[in-house]
Motif scaffolding. Structure first.
Motif, PDB file in Angstrom:
ATOM      1  N   VAL A  27      42.394  30.829  32.222  1.00  0.00           N
ATOM      2  CA  VAL A  27      40.967  30.937  32.927  1.00  0.00           C
ATOM      3  C   VAL A  27      39.976  30.575  31.714  1.00  0.00           C
ATOM      4  N   ILE A  28      38.902  30.020  32.096  1.00  0.00           N
ATOM      5  CA  ILE A  28      37.961  29.244  31.516  1.00  0.00           C
ATOM      6  C   ILE A  28      36.611  29.843  32.027  1.00  0.00           C
ATOM      7  N   LEU A  29      35.759  30.080  30.997  1.00  0.00           N
ATOM      8  CA  LEU A  29      34.105  30.542  31.280  1.00  0.00           C
ATOM      9  C   LEU A  29      33.290  29.370  30.295  1.00  0.00           C
ATOM     10  N   VAL A  30      32.685  28.820  31.112  1.00  0.00           N
ATOM     11  CA  VAL A  30      31.573  27.914  30.348  1.00  0.00           C
ATOM     12  C   VAL A  30      30.210  28.243  30.645  1.00  0.00           C
ATOM     13  N   THR A  31      29.347  28.389  29.741  1.00  0.00           N
ATOM     14  CA  THR A  31      27.794  28.916  29.992  1.00  0.00           C
ATOM     15  C   THR A  31      27.015  27.410  30.025  1.00  0.00           C
ATOM     16  N   GLY A  32      26.197  27.688  30.746  1.00  0.00           N
ATOM     17  CA  GLY A  32      25.393  26.233  31.055  1.00  0.00           C
ATOM     18  C   GLY A  32      25.996  25.256  31.742  1.00  0.00           C
ATOM     19  N   GLY A  33      27.074  25.657  32.642  1.00  0.00           N
ATOM     20  CA  GLY A  33      27.832  24.670  33.281  1.00  0.00           C
ATOM     21  C   GLY A  33      27.232  23.890  34.188  1.00  0.00           C
ATOM     22  N   ASN A  34      25.903  24.029  34.677  1.00  0.00           N
ATOM     23  CA  ASN A  34      25.479  23.254  35.860  1.00  0.00           C
ATOM     24  C   ASN A  34      24.990  21.979  35.393  1.00  0.00           C
ATOM     25  N   THR A  35      24.951  21.638  34.433  1.00  0.00           N
ATOM     26  CA  THR A  35      24.251  20.332  33.846  1.00  0.00           C
ATOM     27  C   THR A  35      24.951  19.850  32.525  1.00  0.00           C
ATOM     28  N   GLY A  36      24.568  18.520  32.188  1.00  0.00           N
ATOM     29  CA  GLY A  36      24.865  17.873  30.837  1.00  0.00           C
ATOM     30  C   GLY A  36      26.417  18.074  30.481  1.00  0.00           C
ATOM     31  N   LEU A  37      26.455  18.788  29.213  1.00  0.00           N
ATOM     32  CA  LEU A  37      27.694  18.596  28.461  1.00  0.00           C
ATOM     33  C   LEU A  37      28.661  19.617  29.289  1.00  0.00           C
ATOM     34  N   GLY A  38      28.106  20.772  29.658  1.00  0.00           N
ATOM     35  CA  GLY A  38      28.699  21.892  30.110  1.00  0.00           C
ATOM     36  C   GLY A  38      29.367  21.496  31.407  1.00  0.00           C
ATOM     37  N   LYS A  39      28.685  20.927  32.242  1.00  0.00           N
ATOM     38  CA  LYS A  39      29.150  20.292  33.662  1.00  0.00           C
ATOM     39  C   LYS A  39      30.226  19.040  33.431  1.00  0.00           C
ATOM     40  N   GLN A  40      29.963  18.448  32.292  1.00  0.00           N
ATOM     41  CA  GLN A  40      31.072  17.162  32.200  1.00  0.00           C
ATOM     42  C   GLN A  40      32.325  17.858  31.419  1.00  0.00           C
ATOM     43  N   SER A  41      32.095  18.916  30.733  1.00  0.00           N
ATOM     44  CA  SER A  41      33.341  19.604  30.169  1.00  0.00           C
ATOM     45  C   SER A  41      34.234  20.223  31.140  1.00  0.00           C
ATOM     46  N   ILE A  42      33.377  20.850  32.140  1.00  0.00           N
ATOM     47  CA  ILE A  42      34.272  21.429  33.427  1.00  0.00           C
ATOM     48  C   ILE A  42      35.226  20.448  34.055  1.00  0.00           C
ATOM     49  N   LEU A  43      34.321  19.285  34.206  1.00  0.00           N
ATOM     50  CA  LEU A  43      34.856  18.153  34.943  1.00  0.00           C
ATOM     51  C   LEU A  43      36.299  17.662  34.399  1.00  0.00           C
TER      52      LEU A  43
END
Length: 321
Positions: A27-43
């Motif tokens: 299970v992973i939690l990423v803050t600021g995941g809606n854009t930029g580096l956070g979104k790309q990391s999630i992808l």
């Protein structure tokens, strides 16, 4: 070796499609995941690691839903859950931590990705300078509240590799020389300091927080990483105020910036690589940040890390889910 903040790039090979191991069950939690580096990391993590679940924490839930749709266009089965989180509000942070804790029994990776840069003087809801409050204090509270789950996960029989990945910046070298963090300014609007000095001390705090976290909680691997100079919305938040110079500044700087895809590799590397040493901070991709920034070594100052930790703990005293 000459080290130029933001633009220096000494890399080691890392290819997400080949080097991200199986994250099955995690299970992973990423803050600021809606854009930029956070979104790309999630992808990248969803597409190649296939974890059990990824929480996308963001302040704007409409944008969060849009980001999830975008990720699912590339990884249709990505198990992403939106999480409402405003790092400028203790109540929002506590609510987010409570929501997560009520839904999950484990947390394998906490990626503290969200951040702001070069914004006008302001304070968070609790009165912290807006950059320091968002980049450090808010994340510190979130980590504090989620630490029981992180430790519970680390102590499972299979001994999972539990990590906290903190995004810092080479901009930490912009903090006040010698002193690093001016503690008498961090609970004001910061008007006594230049904008970039305020940003620098917030990013220095990120690196020091990871360093001390690793000492306080050896069961959890804590690492700070500078993503490099990346062409994201974060890099030009102040450009509009320069009017006609906006175009010239953008044209001059943008050719030196990495794509989001390249920039996200640094934090993804820090999330999965076996080369990572707890307590260190790294520059792109995966090169240990041993080069002194602007003639100082504040990011490795153990006394300052301890002072910051104790100051932060006092500020967060009594805050619970």
């Amino acid at each position: 070796m000459v080290y130029i903040p933001f633009f220096s790039d000494t890399s080691v090979p890392f290819e997400p499609s080949k080097d991200i191991p199986s994250l099955a069950g995690k299970v992973i939690l990423v803050t600021g995941g809606n854009t930029g580096l956070g979104k790309q990391s999630i992808l990248e993590l969803a597409r190649y690691g296939k974890p059990a679940k990824i929480y996308l924490a963001a302040r704007n839930q409409e944008k969060a839903k849009g980001a999830i749709e975008d990720v699912k266009n590339h990884a249709p089965d990505a198990p992403i859950v939106p999480l409402d989180l405003d790092l400028t509000s203790f109540e929002s942070i506590k609510k987010a931590a409570r929501t997560f804790a009520n839904q999950e029994e484990r947390l394998d990776v906490l990626m503290l990705n969200a951040g702001i840069m070069a914004v006008p003087n302001a304070t968070t809801k609790e009165g912290y300078e807006i950059q320091f409050g968002t980049n450090h204090v808010g994340h510190a509270l979130l980590t504090k509240l989620l630490m029981p789950t992180l430790l519970k996960t680390a102590r499972r029989p299979e001994k999972p590799d539990v990590r906290v990945v903190v995004l810092t910046s080479a901009g930490l070298g912009l903090a006040s020389p010698g002193e690093g963090i001016k503690f008498d300014t961090v609970k004001t609007d910061g008007s006594a300091l230049y904008t970039w000095t305020r940003y620098g001390q917030s990013k220095l705090a990120n690196a020091l927080f990871a360093r001390e976290l690793a000492k306080r909680y050896p069961e959890v691997k804590a690492v700070a990483v500078h993503p490099g100079a990346v062409d994201t919305q974060l890099f030009f938040p102040f450009a509009e105020s320069f009017g006609i110079f906006n175009f010239a500044a953008t044209a001059l700087v943008r050719p030196f910036l990495k794509t989001v895809e390249m920039g996200a590799r640094n934090q993804v590397w820090a999330t999965v690589s076996k080369q990572v040493e707890s307590g260190e901070w790294y520059t792109p991709v995966g090169i240990k940040g041993t080069v002194k920034v602007r003639g100082t070594d504040l990011a490795r100052d153990d006394n300052l890390a301890k002072k910051l930790w104790e100051w932060t703990e006092k500020e967060l005293e009594g805050q619970e889910i």
